[in-house]
Design an enzyme around this catalytic site. Sequence first.
Site, short mmCIF file in Angstrom:
data_model
loop_
_atom_site.label_atom_id
_atom_site.label_comp_id
_atom_site.label_asym_id
_atom_site.label_seq_id
_atom_site.Cartn_x
_atom_site.Cartn_y
_atom_site.Cartn_z
N LYS A 1 18.85 7.28 26.03
CA LYS A 1 19.05 5.95 25.46
C LYS A 1 19.64 6.03 24.08
CE LYS A 1 17.88 1.50 25.76
NZ LYS A 1 19.26 1.22 25.32
N LYS B 1 23.86 8.84 22.30
CA LYS B 1 24.64 7.95 21.42
C LYS B 1 26.09 8.00 21.84
CE LYS B 1 23.75 5.57 17.63
NZ LYS B 1 22.38 5.10 17.41
N LYS C 1 13.36 9.64 17.52
CA LYS C 1 12.89 8.27 17.32
C LYS C 1 12.09 7.79 18.54
CE LYS C 1 16.42 5.85 15.93
NZ LYS C 1 17.57 4.92 15.86
N HIS D 1 17.46 15.64 27.75
CA HIS D 1 17.13 15.10 29.08
C HIS D 1 15.66 15.33 29.42
CE1 HIS D 1 21.63 15.76 29.85
NE2 HIS D 1 21.44 14.47 29.76
N SER E 1 14.54 -2.58 23.12
CA SER E 1 15.44 -2.23 24.23
C SER E 1 14.61 -1.76 25.43
CB SER E 1 16.38 -1.10 23.83
OG SER E 1 17.51 -1.61 23.18
N1 GLU Z 1 21.53 1.56 18.16
C1 GLU Z 1 20.13 1.40 17.97
C2 GLU Z 1 19.52 2.63 17.31
O1 GLU Z 1 20.19 3.39 16.67
C3 GLU Z 1 19.42 0.97 19.24
C4 GLU Z 1 19.45 1.92 20.37
C5 GLU Z 1 18.91 1.34 21.67
O2 GLU Z 1 18.38 0.25 21.66
O3 GLU Z 1 19.03 2.04 22.67
O4 GLU Z 1 18.34 2.84 17.35
#
Ligand code: GLU
Length: 471
Positions: A70, A106, A94, A64, A362
């Site tokens: 995301k 996730k 990432k 957080h 995104s």
């Molecule tokens: N599922 C994708 C990833 O693993 C996209 C995640 C997103 O766009 O929030 O990066």
Amino acid sequence: MAHEVSFFDDVNRNFDQAAVLTKHPPGLLKQIKMCNGVYHISFPLKRDDGSIETIHAWRAEHSHHKLPVKGGIRYSVAVNEDEVKALAALMTYKCALVDVPFGGAKGGVKIDRRFYSQNEIERITRRYTYELTKKSFIGAGIDVPAPDYGTGPQEMAWMADTFAALSTGELDSLACVTGKPVSQGGVRGRMEATGRGVYFGIREACSHVEDMKALGLNSGLNDKRVIVQGLGNVGYYAAKFLRKGGAIITGIAEYDGAIYNPGGLDVGSVKSHQKETGSIMEFPGAKSIKDTSSLLEYECDILVPAALENQITRENAPRIKAKIIAEAANGPITSEGHSILKEHGRMIIPDTFLNAGGVTVSYFEWLKNLSHVRFGRMGKRFEESTNLGMLRAMEKMSGKSFSEEEIQFLVQGAGEEDLVNSGLEETMINAFQEIRGIKDKHNNEIDLRTAAFISAIDKVAQSYMELGIFP
Ligand code: GLU
């Protein structure tokens, strides 16, 4: 294939290898590594035949330090708590690496979607969204899901619609999820984004003459032989763009079999064949291979695992012949597999960098939803009339005139897709330069994965410091 250690432990092993090379306090590093929260829900599904089934689903919020958090939602039988925690952690690193201002998360639903009707999938998706909303695990400023393995724009549209229905009058409700269809608030280019980002990343890695020379390869993508594992959204677009960029797709592996043609495969035709027949097998002109994972061991220049985690382990790593392994999926190589590949002199382009194109776009979609205006809407025409004015002035001065095609090309203003793709390309190139620079600073004694982790750890740590939580 069984995991050598748990997936989350494996991610943390990679973290630890980089963390020792940073100067952050041990307590802070421990905090960064931790998964901040996991929510496990089980709810009933009334199946089309009237029977009742219990569905298990999770959402993990790893960090957080920036909000919202995301990350995608996956529908797969392999989903479990450890997996979502590991994948959420990868999202944190990432996002930090590519300067996307989100924490990592996730989610997943433990189902094999092939055995559910479209109506059942809709009921599962809406119920899952309802459960997340109830516990504040979704929202534009809280937690923003996206597509992942087994989900796509349709599921995201259902999620946005369910969330909007439960949050009457919330102006920004569309920003609660990304990867939506364009007609439902999505952004042009999101569908292709992860694959396009994979292409930009590989192209960038292959452009450095000395790096390629060390692998015994020429620089550039031209005529590089590529094997792709997975023809889902990521693998399909990655293969398509790589082929357009001059590479030869010699093999494609799917869960039910693989195909190989050293002369090259037309990815679009393979996809059509798969849609028609239900499988890529028996694609005209290609050799069909029943033991799908054996394709990973075929001779090639670049191997692109674009399916699931845990595909290259200590068991098969010694037999991998590709000079470059480009991680389009999340966590396809275990840490033990990685060590073996490194010993064999392979280059690994790490997932935290290579598949960051999805979350980057995104981020653009989220910005679009919050600004309530399509990118390019305000400036495109203005840009075009200014450009035209400039061309006309040049014609007047030179006494020569441009052809219609020249005018069309030089005048065009940037539309939404142009801007999205340009932002994606910029992001991928900068991130690669950054991790290559870190590797260089460490006298090339570290690999690209460790360099990517160092960059991410530094950025997350800085964020915590700036919050004043740690002196
Ligand atoms: N599922 C994708 C990833 O693993 C996209 C995640 C997103 O766009 O929030 O990066």
